[in-house]
Design an enzyme around this catalytic site. Structure first.
Site, PDB file in Angstrom:
ATOM      1  N   LYS A 186       0.908  -1.095   0.155  1.00 54.48           N
ATOM      2  CA  LYS A 186      -0.011  -0.063   0.135  1.00 54.48           C
ATOM      3  C   LYS A 186       1.114   1.388  -0.167  1.00 54.48           C
ATOM      4  O   LYS A 186       0.847   2.150   0.758  1.00 54.48           O
ATOM      5  CB  LYS A 186      -0.812  -0.057   1.099  1.00 54.48           C
ATOM      6  N   ASP A 218      -5.547  -3.053  -2.125  1.00 52.57           N
ATOM      7  CA  ASP A 218      -7.003  -2.996  -2.536  1.00 52.57           C
ATOM      8  C   ASP A 218      -7.375  -3.451  -3.957  1.00 52.57           C
ATOM      9  O   ASP A 218      -8.262  -4.028  -4.198  1.00 52.57           O
ATOM     10  CB  ASP A 218      -7.373  -1.440  -2.218  1.00 52.57           C
ATOM     11  N   ASP A 246      -7.333 -15.598   2.889  1.00 48.67           N
ATOM     12  CA  ASP A 246      -8.684 -16.171   3.134  1.00 48.67           C
ATOM     13  C   ASP A 246      -9.397 -15.747   1.914  1.00 48.67           C
ATOM     14  O   ASP A 246     -10.333 -16.611   1.660  1.00 48.67           O
ATOM     15  CB  ASP A 246      -9.336 -15.227   4.641  1.00 48.67           C
TER      16      ASP A 246
HETATM   17 MG    MG Z   1      -6.048 -15.719   8.688  1.00 49.56          MG
END
Ligand code: MG
Ligand code: IPM
Length: 347
Positions: A186, A218, A246
């Protein structure tokens, strides 16, 4: 004979580790095991989520096979006693700084992915996440401002040595795959990220055969769902890697399918499914053991020099899935042990 520390932990951890152990046993490898408590279960029995006795075994072991930690009954404990501190402590104490999280879609799971099948089918990437630094391990605390408002803070920082060593892992990983490394940061806002980017560019000089690109986090989150096939290897910091891995798991079908390896610089590693302890389904035989079984395969490959055995396990999982084996997270009805049976049946 290699010593494996088994750390089943909390929630569904013990159930999935049992299946991983069955698969390892079926291969008749020269391994010994020591099982030790970690997480909430260690707190409840020994008063600490990462007891010294557990850490001793972890230090002596050649590799660690870890289930999950997290226990809602511990949510109000002071932070240093919460189960999550066990995994953070193991990563730090053992110098496990590099986390490899491969995400591939198993044939047959196109419909389990949150993405359109033709998009999901393209996923074949590895996230290389830094594990020993960043906002996870910076100074943190609470304070009261002069105006009386309470404030929480967590300091984000990386030094150049930390960035350099994880960047090297990223480049090495890319070199063994399709030769494309995307560094996610970032840098448009964070100084930590600007240093990260500068150092990654310096390291790139040693890897002329790898194509380096940079992406803001992002945008990376968006691109992962828009067109995940564009990524080969992603290298990123601890916090961004936590989130993106995830996300990548849902693109690949289910978080119940994805293993991970956390490595030091000498080949020792901790292997764990990327899913958590899932207390809502713990003890019900609903958990998908594939991520734990695939973690055992990574362990054989990265820490124990048993690549052929690792290939066999991965092929057996792929085959079981192709033949229709499905736990609830994959839209099926199989129990945890039935899924273990399916993999063993192929083996
Ligand atoms: Mg995690
Ligand atoms: C992970 C987990 C951990 C992390 C938690 C349990 C501390 O989410 O391994 O991704 O944030 O690293």
């Amino acid at each position: 004979m290699a010593l494996i520390a088994l750390l089943p932990g909390d929630g569904i951890g013990p159930e999935v580790i049992t299946q991983a152990r069955r698969v390892l046993d079926a291969l008749d490898l020269d391994l010994t095991y020591e099982e030790v408590p970690v997480g909430g279960v260690a707190y409840h029995t020994l008063g600490h989520p990462l007891p010294e006795s557990t850490l001793d075994v972890a230090r002596r072991a050649d590799a660690l096979l870890f289930g999950a930690v997290g226990d809602p009954t511990c949510d109000n404990l002071e932070r240093s006693l919460r189960p999550e501190q066990a995994i953070l402590g193991l990563r730090k104490h053992l110098g496990l700084f590099s986390n490899l999280r491969p995400a591939t879609l198993f044939e047959g799971l196109e419909d389990a992915s949150a993405l359109k099948p033709e998009v999901a089918r393209q996923i074949d990437l590895v996230i290389v996440r830094e594990l020993n630094g960043d906002v996870y391990f910076g100074e943190k605390g609470r304070r009261v401002r002069p105006d009386g408002a309470r404030e929480g803070y967590d300091i984000m920082s990386y030094d150049e040595h930390e960035v350099r060593r994880i960047a090297r892992v990223g480049f090495e990983t890319a070199r063994k795959r399709r030769g494309q490394l995307c560094s996610v940061d970032k840098a448009n806002v964070l100084e930590t990220s600007q240093l990260w980017r500068d150092v990654v560019i310096e390291v790139a000089a040693d890897y002329p055969d790898v194509t380096l690109s940079h992406m803001y986090v992002d945008n990376a989150a968006m691109q992962l769902v828009r067109n995940p096939g564009q990524f080969d290897v992603i290298v990123t910091g601890n916090l961004f890697g936590d989130i993106l891995s995830d996300q990548a798991s849902m693109c690949a079908g289910s978080i119940g399918m994805l293993p991970s390896a956390s490595l030091d610089d000498a080949g020792k590693g901790l292997y764990e499914p990327i899913h958590g302890s899932a207390p809502d389904i713990a003890g019900q035989g609903k958990a998908n053991p594939c991520a734990a079984i695939l973690s055992a395969a990574l362990m054989l490959r990265h820490s124990l020099g048993q690549a052929a055995a690792a290939d066999r396990i991965e092929a057996a999982v792929a085959r079981a899935i192709r033949d229709g084996a499905r736990t609830a997270d994959l839209g099926g009805t199989m129990t945890t042990s039935a899924m273990g049976d399916a993999v063993l049946g192929v083996l």
